[in-house]
Write an enzyme that holds these catalytic residues in place. Sequence first.
Site, PDB file in Angstrom:
ATOM      1  N   LYS A   9       0.761  -1.117   0.016  1.00  0.00           N
ATOM      2  CA  LYS A   9       0.007  -0.035   0.023  1.00  0.00           C
ATOM      3  C   LYS A   9       0.907   1.102  -0.076  1.00  0.00           C
ATOM      4  O   LYS A   9       1.968   1.192   0.100  1.00  0.00           O
ATOM      5  CB  LYS A   9      -0.936  -0.122   1.052  1.00  0.00           C
ATOM      6  N   TYR A  49     -12.163  -2.602  -3.522  1.00  0.00           N
ATOM      7  CA  TYR A  49     -12.645  -2.368  -2.251  1.00  0.00           C
ATOM      8  C   TYR A  49     -14.337  -2.352  -2.039  1.00  0.00           C
ATOM      9  O   TYR A  49     -14.709  -2.045  -1.226  1.00  0.00           O
ATOM     10  CB  TYR A  49     -12.227  -1.286  -1.201  1.00  0.00           C
ATOM     11  N   ASN A 112      -1.656   0.039   6.822  1.00  0.00           N
ATOM     12  CA  ASN A 112      -1.147  -1.504   7.329  1.00  0.00           C
ATOM     13  C   ASN A 112      -0.198  -2.212   6.363  1.00  0.00           C
ATOM     14  O   ASN A 112      -0.249  -3.223   6.297  1.00  0.00           O
ATOM     15  CB  ASN A 112      -2.000  -2.286   7.850  1.00  0.00           C
ATOM     16  N   HIS A 115      -1.881  -5.628   1.335  1.00  0.00           N
ATOM     17  CA  HIS A 115      -3.020  -6.179   1.022  1.00  0.00           C
ATOM     18  C   HIS A 115      -2.687  -7.595   0.435  1.00  0.00           C
ATOM     19  O   HIS A 115      -1.815  -7.667  -0.066  1.00  0.00           O
ATOM     20  CB  HIS A 115      -4.148  -5.324   0.036  1.00  0.00           C
ATOM     21  N   GLU A 126      -9.471 -10.527  -7.929  1.00  0.00           N
ATOM     22  CA  GLU A 126      -8.247  -9.253  -7.933  1.00  0.00           C
ATOM     23  C   GLU A 126      -7.189  -9.312  -8.926  1.00  0.00           C
ATOM     24  O   GLU A 126      -6.781  -8.185  -9.568  1.00  0.00           O
ATOM     25  CB  GLU A 126      -7.729  -9.558  -6.617  1.00  0.00           C
TER      26      GLU A 126
END
Length: 137
Positions: A9, A49, A112, A115, A126
């Site tokens: 990320k 998302y 965080n 992913h 995905e």
Amino acid sequence: MERTFIMIKPDGVRRKLVGEIVSRIERRNLDIVAMKMLTPSRKLAEEHYAVHKGKDFHDSLVEFITSGPVVAMVVEGESAVKIMRNMMGALNPEQAVSGTIRGDFTVSTCENLIHGSDSTETAAIEIELWFADLAAK
Ligand code: GTP
Ligand code: MG
């Protein structure tokens, strides 16, 4: 053999943890079969998302994911989905244990670092979304 979609990320790129994270994946002896750096469009982030649409953190999550470059990867190996989820560590920072990527480098629920697809079904969707040409092969 299993494939999973992994994304470092924007916080991981900003904090210069790309090498650290890629190195952990390689040391585990998983195969990185595709990799690219890009700043996701709003459309791509919202599609990725879509399961979180309507949740209170959805807008800030899309804002965050589009805030700068990410490193998108397809990682392959036996049980790659579950193994990568284990290497990532838990979403809840209090439960992300040392030795995992989140447990070693972040205390944030939002920022965080990484992913990873949560199932083989999600992985297929995905990979198609982020690497359409690869999924077609
Ligand atoms: P991903 O691999 O990124 O999908 O993480 P995950 O599967 O461990 O978590 P989940 O799919 O439930 O949530 C997706 C992402 O939304 C998380 O990784 C966080 O970046 C963000 N997120 C989830 N819950 C919260 C929350 O309560 N607050 C905020 N600000 N962000 C959240
Ligand atoms: Mg998830």
